[in-house]
Design an enzyme around this catalytic site. Structure first.
Site, PDB file in Angstrom:
ATOM      1  N   ASP A  63      59.850 -19.955 -82.344  1.00 44.42           N
ATOM      2  CA  ASP A  63      60.215 -19.097 -83.476  1.00 44.42           C
ATOM      3  C   ASP A  63      61.415 -18.252 -83.052  1.00 44.42           C
ATOM      4  O   ASP A  63      61.324 -17.459 -82.116  1.00 44.42           O
ATOM      5  CB  ASP A  63      59.000 -18.198 -83.809  1.00 44.42           C
ATOM      6  CG  ASP A  63      59.282 -17.242 -84.959  1.00 44.42           C
ATOM      7  OD1 ASP A  63      60.462 -17.137 -85.340  1.00 44.42           O
ATOM      8  OD2 ASP A  63      58.348 -16.607 -85.459  1.00 44.42           O
ATOM      9  N   THR A  96      64.522 -18.092 -89.355  1.00 37.65           N
ATOM     10  CA  THR A  96      65.128 -17.233 -88.329  1.00 37.65           C
ATOM     11  C   THR A  96      66.014 -18.039 -87.381  1.00 37.65           C
ATOM     12  O   THR A  96      67.050 -17.567 -86.932  1.00 37.65           O
ATOM     13  CB  THR A  96      64.039 -16.512 -87.511  1.00 37.65           C
ATOM     14  OG1 THR A  96      63.059 -17.451 -87.127  1.00 37.65           O
ATOM     15  CG2 THR A  96      63.400 -15.414 -88.303  1.00 37.65           C
ATOM     16  N   THR A  97      65.595 -19.278 -87.078  1.00 38.90           N
ATOM     17  CA  THR A  97      66.403 -20.114 -86.173  1.00 38.90           C
ATOM     18  C   THR A  97      67.682 -20.547 -86.875  1.00 38.90           C
ATOM     19  O   THR A  97      68.770 -20.456 -86.312  1.00 38.90           O
ATOM     20  CB  THR A  97      65.583 -21.355 -85.745  1.00 38.90           C
ATOM     21  OG1 THR A  97      64.299 -20.912 -85.294  1.00 38.90           O
ATOM     22  CG2 THR A  97      66.269 -22.099 -84.633  1.00 38.90           C
ATOM     23  N   ASP A 395      54.780 -17.538 -91.003  1.00 37.17           N
ATOM     24  CA  ASP A 395      55.904 -18.201 -91.677  1.00 37.17           C
ATOM     25  C   ASP A 395      55.418 -18.942 -92.918  1.00 37.17           C
ATOM     26  O   ASP A 395      56.025 -18.879 -93.978  1.00 37.17           O
ATOM     27  CB  ASP A 395      56.606 -19.187 -90.725  1.00 37.17           C
ATOM     28  CG  ASP A 395      57.457 -18.473 -89.683  1.00 37.17           C
ATOM     29  OD1 ASP A 395      57.444 -17.228 -89.703  1.00 37.17           O
ATOM     30  OD2 ASP A 395      58.109 -19.132 -88.868  1.00 37.17           O
TER      31      ASP A 395
END
Length: 545
Positions: A63, A96-97, A395
């Site tokens: 994550d 987020t990545t 998520d």
């Protein structure tokens, strides 16, 4: 003399421009360095990172936000890159990545223009224009609406999000948990939909068992046992009272002096304490509850009175747990026992029971009629696995929540990035505008790289697919299969992502690139002794003379 001074001024301006360029290139390199760390964590074939925190604890995750939280960096530009992952996580909970990888690439494509002596504001203007076009395209042509009541389609979208994570092997279960939890906490009133998963969908992790045994409780579970061993531990249709006041005698504050002359004074003091506790308990017993939860303590004497009346008491509850219980069983949290009335009693729960799981006792309030709060019970082999599962589940919960609040979808697997890239290229604007189109391709390229495909061949084929697609037929849904690296139709595969996540990714990535390109100097705020501002002791002494 005046003529001689002029060239020095020009020289200093040039030097200033050079130093500004140097700082911009440093910022770009810092951004690229952060993006390179995260790049291997994108897609279903993502690698995990193993991080050691200063306390010696270990975190294993892919994550983006969790990784960057643990990394310590010195460079200010790298710090702002880490900040955007946090923003993305708080705002929409997923992507987020992608946002880090994309922001790094947006900075990287600006580098050649800086080398060609373009002014940063020209690059920024082009980036802004590109972002406006991206938002327009996403809201109109490139996204498709989804029906919230179509459970199958909703499950597909959440599954696409979970598929890239550690929990992917149990994706069916994770999707079911996420959708159930979000459906439970969704509150629609006055034409407004509110989904507060942070406050009302609590994840409780219990080591032991396997991940398959995780489920959503239609009610609340707290890690507490009854205060007295003889109190009832299994009650059908309980009447629940919630308090946030102590069921004990209020001790005097500090500096309380009491003068005791004889034995009778001491007896009187104890008597006052007993009378106070008895009065509090009488207030509670008067409305005949079965269970009393309080956020503060319960004295032994109060336990005795409550036990005689057949009431079970549980003490020192967290405020958040108390709020969840109130929402699940319809009780009102009361501050003073004198104010207790019949309508404060919660009767919405079907069962109160205390179970022992492993070494600990847990209180369950289940079979609620219409709970607007729930607890997700996670089981797993070890603490590390549980922590990673919880991160992945958060998520999934956020994705489900985003779909309820904004039911529009875009194709996953890098398809939407390629479609946007083609749409921007069609405008045929030269310069940094076209560089944004090129930067968007980093997502499909990284997906192909992470599963070991031939990147150049795959991307060329994908570009050709999108170029041959006619604009009238809606969005082109061809993207890269993250498992095998082949080009597949995401519509057939059922890989979709919520529009709100993607919108946030592009906005945050472009805005961050703009922000970092704007910086032309980094000045340290702290000055060492002896620099301007803080005189050394000898200088101070000389000044005084």
């Amino acid at each position: 003399m005046f003529g001689g001074a002029q060239p020095i001024l020009v020289l200093s301006q040039n030097t200033k421009r050079e130093s500004g360029r140097k700082v911009q290139l440093e910022n770009i390199n810092a951004g690229k360095a952060i993006a390179d760390v995260i790049r291997t964590c994108l897609g279903p074939q993502a690698m995990l990172k193993m991080l050691m925190d200063p306390m010696g604890g270990i975190v294993m995750t892919n994550d983006g936000n969790a990784i960057l939280r643990e990394i310590t960096v010195q460079h200010p530009a790298a710090k702002s890159m880490i900040e955007i992952a946090r923003t993305q996580d708080e705002e929409v909970g997923d992507g987020t990545t992608s946002v880090i990888v994309l922001a790094g690439e947006m900075l990287a494509v600006a580098e050649p223009f800086l080398a060609q002596q373009w002014h940063p504001t020209q690059i920024i203007r082009a980036y802004r224009e590109a972002l406006e076009d991206i938002i327009k395209l996403l809201q109109n042509d490139l996204s498709v609406p989804i029906d919230r009541s179509d459970k199958k389609k909703m499950a597909e979208v959440v599954k696409a999000c979970v598929g890239t994570k550690f929990i992917g092997r149990w994706s069916e279960l994770a999707v079911k948990i996420a959708l159930d939890a979000v459906e439970t906490v969704t509150l629609s009133e006055h034409g407004r939909t509110e989904v507060d998963i942070k406050r009302y969908a609590k994840v409780e992790k219990i080591p032991g068992g396997s991940i398959d045994e995780s489920y959503v409780l239609r009610g609340i579970m707290v890690n507490k046992d009854v205060t007295h061993p003889k109190m009832r531990r299994y009650i059908k249709n309980p009447r629940i009272v919630l308090l946030d006041c102590p069921l004990e005698y209020k001790k005097g504050e500090s500096q309380t002096n009491v003068e005791i002359v004889g034995e009778q004074d001491f007896t009187r003091m104890l008597q006052i304490e007993e009378e106070h506790v008895e009065k509090i308990c009488a207030d509670i017993i008067a409305i005949k509850p079965d269970v009393v939860f309080t956020e503060k303590g319960v004295s032994d004497l109060a336990q005795h009175f409550l036990l005689k009346a057949g009431i079970t008491a549980i003490r020192r509850l967290r405020k958040t747990d108390n709020l969840r219980i109130a929402r699940a069983c319809g009780a009102t949290i009361v501050n003073r026992t004198e104010e207790l009335t019949e309508k404060d009693v919660g009767t919405g729960a079907g069962l109160f029971e205390i179970k022992k799981i492993g070494d600990e006792y847990f209180t369950f309030i289940t079979e609620c009629k219409d709970p607007k709060a729930c607890t997700i019970l996670l089981r797993g082999a070890s603490k590390d696995i549980l922590s990673e599962t919880e991160r992945n589940l958060q998520d999934a919960l956020h994705v489900a929540r985003n779909l309820v609040l904004e039911p529009r979808l875009v194709p996953g697997g890098g398809a939407i990035e390629m479609a946007l890239s083609q749409a921007l290229t069609k405008k045929q604007v030269k310069g940094p505008y076209s560089a944004v189109a090129q930067a968007l391709e980093i997502i499909p390229r990284t997906l192909a790289q992470n599963c070991g495909a031939n990147t150049i061949r795959t991307l060329t084929a994908l570009r050709a697919k999108h170029a041959s697609h006619s604009g009238d037929a809606g969005v082109c849904t061809w993207g890269i299969d993250g498992e095998s690296g082949e080009i597949v139709d995401m519509h057939v595969r059922g890989v979709w992502e919520p529009l709100s996540v993607k919108m946030q990714v592009y906005k945050t990535a472009v805005e961050t690139a703009i922000l970092l390109l704007r910086i032309d100097d980094i000045v340290s705020g702290s000055k060492k002794k002896g620099e301007q501002g803080i005189p050394t002791p000898s200088q101070a002494a000389a000044g005084m003379e």
